[in-house]
Design a protein around this motif. Structure first.
Motif, PDB file in Angstrom:
ATOM      1  N   ILE A 123      -2.696  -8.816  -9.060  1.00  0.00           N
ATOM      2  CA  ILE A 123      -3.186  -7.518  -8.605  1.00  0.00           C
ATOM      3  C   ILE A 123      -4.425  -7.683  -7.723  1.00  0.00           C
ATOM      4  N   LYS A 124      -5.331  -8.537  -8.144  1.00  0.00           N
ATOM      5  CA  LYS A 124      -6.586  -8.741  -7.400  1.00  0.00           C
ATOM      6  C   LYS A 124      -6.317  -9.275  -5.997  1.00  0.00           C
ATOM      7  N   GLN A 125      -5.457 -10.287  -5.885  1.00  0.00           N
ATOM      8  CA  GLN A 125      -5.231 -10.937  -4.588  1.00  0.00           C
ATOM      9  C   GLN A 125      -4.529 -10.012  -3.598  1.00  0.00           C
ATOM     10  N   ILE A 126      -3.513  -9.274  -4.027  1.00  0.00           N
ATOM     11  CA  ILE A 126      -2.793  -8.418  -3.092  1.00  0.00           C
ATOM     12  C   ILE A 126      -3.663  -7.231  -2.672  1.00  0.00           C
ATOM     13  N   THR A 127      -4.524  -6.758  -3.577  1.00  0.00           N
ATOM     14  CA  THR A 127      -5.440  -5.674  -3.222  1.00  0.00           C
ATOM     15  C   THR A 127      -6.405  -6.133  -2.135  1.00  0.00           C
ATOM     16  N   GLU A 128      -6.901  -7.367  -2.267  1.00  0.00           N
ATOM     17  CA  GLU A 128      -7.798  -7.909  -1.253  1.00  0.00           C
ATOM     18  C   GLU A 128      -7.084  -8.086   0.085  1.00  0.00           C
ATOM     19  N   MET A 129      -5.822  -8.535   0.052  1.00  0.00           N
ATOM     20  CA  MET A 129      -5.063  -8.721   1.290  1.00  0.00           C
ATOM     21  C   MET A 129      -4.842  -7.392   2.005  1.00  0.00           C
ATOM     22  N   PHE A 130      -4.395  -6.392   1.249  1.00  0.00           N
ATOM     23  CA  PHE A 130      -4.119  -5.088   1.852  1.00  0.00           C
ATOM     24  C   PHE A 130      -5.400  -4.446   2.388  1.00  0.00           C
ATOM     25  N   THR A 131      -6.509  -4.640   1.691  1.00  0.00           N
ATOM     26  CA  THR A 131      -7.787  -4.100   2.155  1.00  0.00           C
ATOM     27  C   THR A 131      -8.208  -4.768   3.456  1.00  0.00           C
ATOM     28  N   ALA A 132      -8.075  -6.097   3.514  1.00  0.00           N
ATOM     29  CA  ALA A 132      -8.439  -6.835   4.724  1.00  0.00           C
ATOM     30  C   ALA A 132      -7.543  -6.465   5.905  1.00  0.00           C
ATOM     31  N   ALA A 133      -6.291  -6.072   5.607  1.00  0.00           N
ATOM     32  CA  ALA A 133      -5.355  -5.685   6.669  1.00  0.00           C
ATOM     33  C   ALA A 133      -5.610  -4.277   7.180  1.00  0.00           C
ATOM     34  N   GLY A 134      -6.512  -3.543   6.528  1.00  0.00           N
ATOM     35  CA  GLY A 134      -6.857  -2.212   6.983  1.00  0.00           C
ATOM     36  C   GLY A 134      -6.002  -1.104   6.421  1.00  0.00           C
ATOM     37  N   PHE A 135      -5.221  -1.375   5.364  1.00  0.00           N
ATOM     38  CA  PHE A 135      -4.392  -0.341   4.755  1.00  0.00           C
ATOM     39  C   PHE A 135      -5.271   0.653   3.987  1.00  0.00           C
ATOM     40  N   LYS A 136      -4.791   1.888   3.849  1.00  0.00           N
ATOM     41  CA  LYS A 136      -5.548   2.938   3.195  1.00  0.00           C
ATOM     42  C   LYS A 136      -4.888   3.348   1.882  1.00  0.00           C
ATOM     43  N   ASP A 137      -5.668   3.974   1.013  1.00  0.00           N
ATOM     44  CA  ASP A 137      -5.163   4.531  -0.258  1.00  0.00           C
ATOM     45  C   ASP A 137      -4.377   3.491  -1.049  1.00  0.00           C
ATOM     46  N   ILE A 138      -4.969   2.330  -1.248  1.00  0.00           N
ATOM     47  CA  ILE A 138      -4.309   1.240  -1.976  1.00  0.00           C
ATOM     48  C   ILE A 138      -4.304   1.568  -3.466  1.00  0.00           C
ATOM     49  N   GLU A 139      -3.153   1.495  -4.058  1.00  0.00           N
ATOM     50  CA  GLU A 139      -2.992   1.842  -5.470  1.00  0.00           C
ATOM     51  C   GLU A 139      -2.369   0.672  -6.238  1.00  0.00           C
ATOM     52  N   PRO A 140      -3.180  -0.236  -6.760  1.00  0.00           N
ATOM     53  CA  PRO A 140      -2.620  -1.332  -7.566  1.00  0.00           C
ATOM     54  C   PRO A 140      -2.035  -0.792  -8.860  1.00  0.00           C
ATOM     55  N   TYR A 141      -1.033  -1.462  -9.369  1.00  0.00           N
ATOM     56  CA  TYR A 141      -0.390  -1.002 -10.599  1.00  0.00           C
ATOM     57  C   TYR A 141       0.040  -2.198 -11.446  1.00  0.00           C
ATOM     58  N   GLU A 142       0.193  -1.963 -12.699  1.00  0.00           N
ATOM     59  CA  GLU A 142       0.724  -2.975 -13.623  1.00  0.00           C
ATOM     60  C   GLU A 142       1.617  -2.250 -14.612  1.00  0.00           C
ATOM     61  N   ARG A 143       2.903  -2.521 -14.527  1.00  0.00           N
ATOM     62  CA  ARG A 143       3.861  -1.854 -15.391  1.00  0.00           C
ATOM     63  C   ARG A 143       4.110  -2.677 -16.651  1.00  0.00           C
ATOM     64  N   ALA A 144       4.351  -1.965 -17.738  1.00  0.00           N
ATOM     65  CA  ALA A 144       4.704  -2.654 -18.981  1.00  0.00           C
ATOM     66  C   ALA A 144       6.036  -3.369 -18.788  1.00  0.00           C
ATOM     67  N   THR A 145       6.082  -4.627 -19.117  1.00  0.00           N
ATOM     68  CA  THR A 145       7.298  -5.410 -18.924  1.00  0.00           C
ATOM     69  C   THR A 145       7.319  -6.533 -19.948  1.00  0.00           C
ATOM     70  N   GLY A 146       8.300  -7.393 -19.856  1.00  0.00           N
ATOM     71  CA  GLY A 146       8.421  -8.506 -20.784  1.00  0.00           C
ATOM     72  C   GLY A 146       9.505  -9.452 -20.334  1.00  0.00           C
TER      73      GLY A 146
END
Length: 221
Positions: A123-146
């Motif tokens: 989550i941390k790395q992709i948020t940083e990438m999208f922010t550096a690319a200039g994307f707006k309204d970034i919404e990281p998520y983590e779904r319950a899975t297994g």
């Protein structure tokens, strides 16, 4: 993603995108608090008619709103490696039977600390990438899975030298029944963080060649 509103993708879209693993590759890269690594799969699309389901428009305005593509959105999902823990296992149930009276499979599998630490970094790395690319309204998520809810799950009939601790040998033969070969994902305890289908195909070809040689030598028919 701002801009490109004169662009669409129907009929002109080759595929999504893939970001290969870039962490814990060698001694020169910075070490993480977890082992192994992950990659991303994703794609971009324009918002569609589903934005109008709230019925904010009606009549002519509704029709025009439905026909117009919306702004661009882009999404990515991280795929990380699950370590091959010895206590993650599949056994035959002592109590549950199937319709033919045979024991059902009993799964005892879970994510552990390494996987959860990796998920945080995904989550941390992709948020940083999208922010550096200039994307707006970034919404990281983590779904319950297994385990078992991803793709290309594997394990349960692992390969090994010892029949007491593995199901198939180095040729993908079942130890106790040498004329049975297992070449799907069951014999692999880990697939790194990439799709393993080509590996399955290679092992299948290898096992088929071995089986043909065994038949030709008369070891089994």
């Amino acid at each position: 993603v701002e801009g490109y509103l004169d662009k669409f993708y129907k009929g002109r879209r080759p595929n999504g995108f893939y970001i290969p693993r870039f962490v814990n590759l060698d001694s020169k890269t910075s070490k993480k608090e977890y082992l192994r690594g992950f990659g991303y799969q994703g794609g971009a699309s324009r918002e569609d008619w589903t934005l109008s389901v709230a019925e904010l428009n009606y009549g002519k305005d509704l029709k025009e709103a439905i026909l117009k593509p919306g702004s661009w959105e882009i999404g990515a999902t991280g795929f990380g490696e699950m370590l091959p823990y010895h206590d993650n296992r599949v056994t035959l149930s002592d109590t549950e039977k199937d319709q033919w009276g045979l024991p059902q499979l009993d799964f005892d599998v879970e994510f552990k600390e390494n996987e959860y630490k990796m998920r945080e970094d995904i989550i941390k790395q992709i948020t940083e990438m999208f922010t550096a690319a200039g994307f707006k309204d970034i919404e990281p998520y983590e779904r319950a899975t297994g385990p078992g809810l991803g793709i290309h799950e594997m394990g349960g009939a692992r390969m090994g030298w010892n029949p007491r601790t593995s199901v198939v040998n180095q040729h993908n033969q079942v130890h106790d029944v040498p004329n049975i070969y297992v070449t799907d994902g069951a014999f692999m305890t880990s697939a790194s963080c990439v799709n393993p289908s080509l590996t399955y195909m290679a092992f299948t070809a290898r096992a088929a060649l071995h089986a043909a040689k065994e038949i030709n030598t008369g070891k089994f028919s």
